[in-house]
Write a protein that holds these residues in place. Structure first.
Motif, PDB file in Angstrom:
ATOM      1  N   PRO A  69       0.827  -1.215   0.000  1.00 23.61           N
ATOM      2  CA  PRO A  69       0.000   0.000   0.000  1.00 23.61           C
ATOM      3  C   PRO A  69       0.862   1.266   0.000  1.00 23.61           C
ATOM      4  O   PRO A  69       1.948   1.300   0.589  1.00 23.61           O
ATOM      5  N   LYS A  70       0.341   2.319  -0.628  1.00 19.27           N
ATOM      6  CA  LYS A  70       1.087   3.574  -0.711  1.00 19.27           C
ATOM      7  C   LYS A  70       1.016   4.367   0.589  1.00 19.27           C
ATOM      8  O   LYS A  70       1.903   5.171   0.879  1.00 19.27           O
ATOM      9  N   ASN A  71      -0.055   4.165   1.346  1.00 17.82           N
ATOM     10  CA  ASN A  71      -0.244   4.923   2.582  1.00 17.82           C
ATOM     11  C   ASN A  71      -0.421   3.959   3.749  1.00 17.82           C
ATOM     12  O   ASN A  71      -1.537   3.679   4.179  1.00 17.82           O
ATOM     13  N   PRO A  72       0.672   3.417   4.288  1.00 20.20           N
ATOM     14  CA  PRO A  72       0.568   2.372   5.312  1.00 20.20           C
ATOM     15  C   PRO A  72      -0.072   2.836   6.612  1.00 20.20           C
ATOM     16  O   PRO A  72      -0.541   2.013   7.396  1.00 20.20           O
ATOM     17  N   GLU A  73      -0.114   4.159   6.847  1.00 17.57           N
ATOM     18  CA  GLU A  73      -0.728   4.643   8.078  1.00 17.57           C
ATOM     19  C   GLU A  73      -2.253   4.567   8.042  1.00 17.57           C
ATOM     20  O   GLU A  73      -2.914   4.596   9.087  1.00 17.57           O
ATOM     21  N   ARG A  74      -2.831   4.445   6.860  1.00 14.60           N
ATOM     22  CA  ARG A  74      -4.281   4.322   6.730  1.00 14.60           C
ATOM     23  C   ARG A  74      -4.694   2.854   6.879  1.00 14.60           C
ATOM     24  O   ARG A  74      -3.850   1.951   6.893  1.00 14.60           O
ATOM     25  N   ILE A  75      -5.988   2.610   6.965  1.00 19.63           N
ATOM     26  CA  ILE A  75      -6.490   1.232   6.890  1.00 19.63           C
ATOM     27  C   ILE A  75      -6.465   0.826   5.428  1.00 19.63           C
ATOM     28  O   ILE A  75      -7.076   1.494   4.575  1.00 19.63           O
ATOM     29  N   ASN A  76      -5.760  -0.245   5.120  1.00 20.23           N
ATOM     30  CA  ASN A  76      -5.596  -0.705   3.737  1.00 20.23           C
ATOM     31  C   ASN A  76      -6.250  -2.070   3.561  1.00 20.23           C
ATOM     32  O   ASN A  76      -5.851  -3.050   4.202  1.00 20.23           O
ATOM     33  N   LEU A  77      -7.244  -2.106   2.702  1.00 24.05           N
ATOM     34  CA  LEU A  77      -7.987  -3.321   2.422  1.00 24.05           C
ATOM     35  C   LEU A  77      -7.722  -3.745   0.985  1.00 24.05           C
ATOM     36  O   LEU A  77      -7.475  -2.907   0.114  1.00 24.05           O
TER      37      LEU A  77
END
Length: 378
Positions: A147-155
């Motif tokens: 994922p490009k934004n690991p701090e977000r919730i990535n589904l």
């Protein structure tokens, strides 16, 4: 915290496997009913997202009425985002329903076989996925990607086959899952599920199908409800629960009927396993009869099925062997003994199919010699 439903393999409008054509058609209607029940639950529960991991319909059978049904249900819950990753049975092509039909604004459909994502900033979630663009996919689009934004919730919403390296349907390895960096991978393709597992920091698994369509898809079916929270430190807290939406269930039972002397005895044993397993009007049962029966007891699968009560439907499969009381046949000098000795090796040592065929042949020949009507005509 976010709340989402994970479902897949609805196969709306696809054929069902049952002996009774009217009941098979009823099952198709019930599948639509299960779909609308799931959608009502999503609205009532207030889920933020629904991850729909492919094979929502079969392109060979679905039409505009199927698309219209889905669109109405999606539109009835505008607060929920519906993310769809087309699978091998409903691939994204220029001629597909996905491309030609106008879906509501809260529907997000992956349209390429390359990994891409949709961002939902209001809830801090990115949903990744891809689409089958044909009936097969040779490589896993998310292998080696993160994922490009690991701090977000990535589904990840994905259709594919986990643990089959040579699969024609997007082969996925456990290593791909573990190294992906996704918080939850919602998979579709396998219709039977063992639930959601975790490897490393990633939850993953199959939701299974929404309704079983044949005896290869036994048990209750439905979807997965997930409540997921991610702390600033990246720690995940998940509450995961399987939900039943299926109207019916397919079940298979093996029954040893050795010692039965009449049809009534066999039916009594079938009714007993129905009670013991709590099968009922929601159950389509395939009952496989095994063991040894007297030669004079001619099995009629249809006649037995008509005598069983309390089920949606039942199929009787006769895999018994006509052996009980046949000790003297091997010494019988008549044609009965000759037939018995000729078929005995297949009944004892053949494959299951050969044993069944030999047993049927023996009973039919003995019935003919005795002037009795054939069992299947009864």
């Amino acid at each position: 915290m976010i709340k989402f439903l994970h479902c897949a393999d609805l196969h709306l409008d696809s054929p069902f496997s049952l002996d009774d054509p009217q009941k098979a058609e009823q099952r198709r209607a019930e599948l639509r009913g299960a779909f609308t029940s799931m959608m009502l639950f999503a609205k009532t529960e207030g889920v933020d997202l629904m991850l729909m991991a492919g094979d929502l319909f079969d392109c060979d059978y679905a039409g505009r009425d199927t698309a219209a049904l889905m669109a109405r249900e999606f539109a009835s819950n505008p607060k929920c985002r519906f993310i769809i990753a087309p699978g091998n049975h409903d691939p994204y092509t220029p001629e597909s329903i996905w491309a030609r039909f106008q879906f509501p604004e809260n529907v997000y459909i992956f349209d390429t076989d390359k990994l891409s994502y949709f961002s939902f900033d209001d809830i801090g979630v990115d949903v990744y996925g891809y689409a089958f663009v044909g009936p097969s996919m040779q490589q896993c689009p998310f292998a080696g990607k993160r994922p490009k934004n690991p701090e977000r919730i990535n589904l990840l919403c994905a259709h594919g086959e986990l643990g089959v390296p040579i699969s024609q349907y997007c082969p996925i390895t456990l290593d791909d899952v573990e190294k992906s960096g996704f918080d939850y991978i919602a998979l579709g393709h396998k219709h039977n599920t063992t639930g959601i597992d975790r490897v490393g920091n990633t939850y993953y698994g199959y939701s299974g199908c929404l309704e079983g369509r044949d005896f290869g898809e036994t048990g209750h079916k439905g979807a997965i409800l997930v409540k997921l929270e991610k702390t600033e430190a990246g720690e995940l807290h998940a509450e995961i629960r399987g939900l039943r939406f299926s109207k019916r269930r397919y079940e298979i039972a093996r029954l040893n009927v050795t010692g039965c002397m009449t049809d009534r005895d066999i039916v009594s044993r079938i009714q007993k396993i129905i009670i013991e397993n709590r099968y009922g009007p929601d159950t389509a049962l395939r009952c496989i009869l095994e063991g040894e029966l007297p030669l004079q007891l001619s099995i009629s699968e249809k006649r037995l099925a008509r005598s069983v009560q309390g089920l949606f439907s039942i199929e009787i499969v006769d895999n018994t062997v006509p052996m009980a009381g046949a000790e003297t046949l091997s010494e019988d000098p008549t044609i009965r003994g000759a037939v018995y000795n000729a078929l005995l090796p297949k009944m004892l040592e053949g494959t299951p199919e050969e044993r069944e065929t030999a047993a049927r042949a023996l009973r039919m020949i003995f019935d003919a010699l005795a002037g009795r009507p054939l069992a299947d005509d009864a």
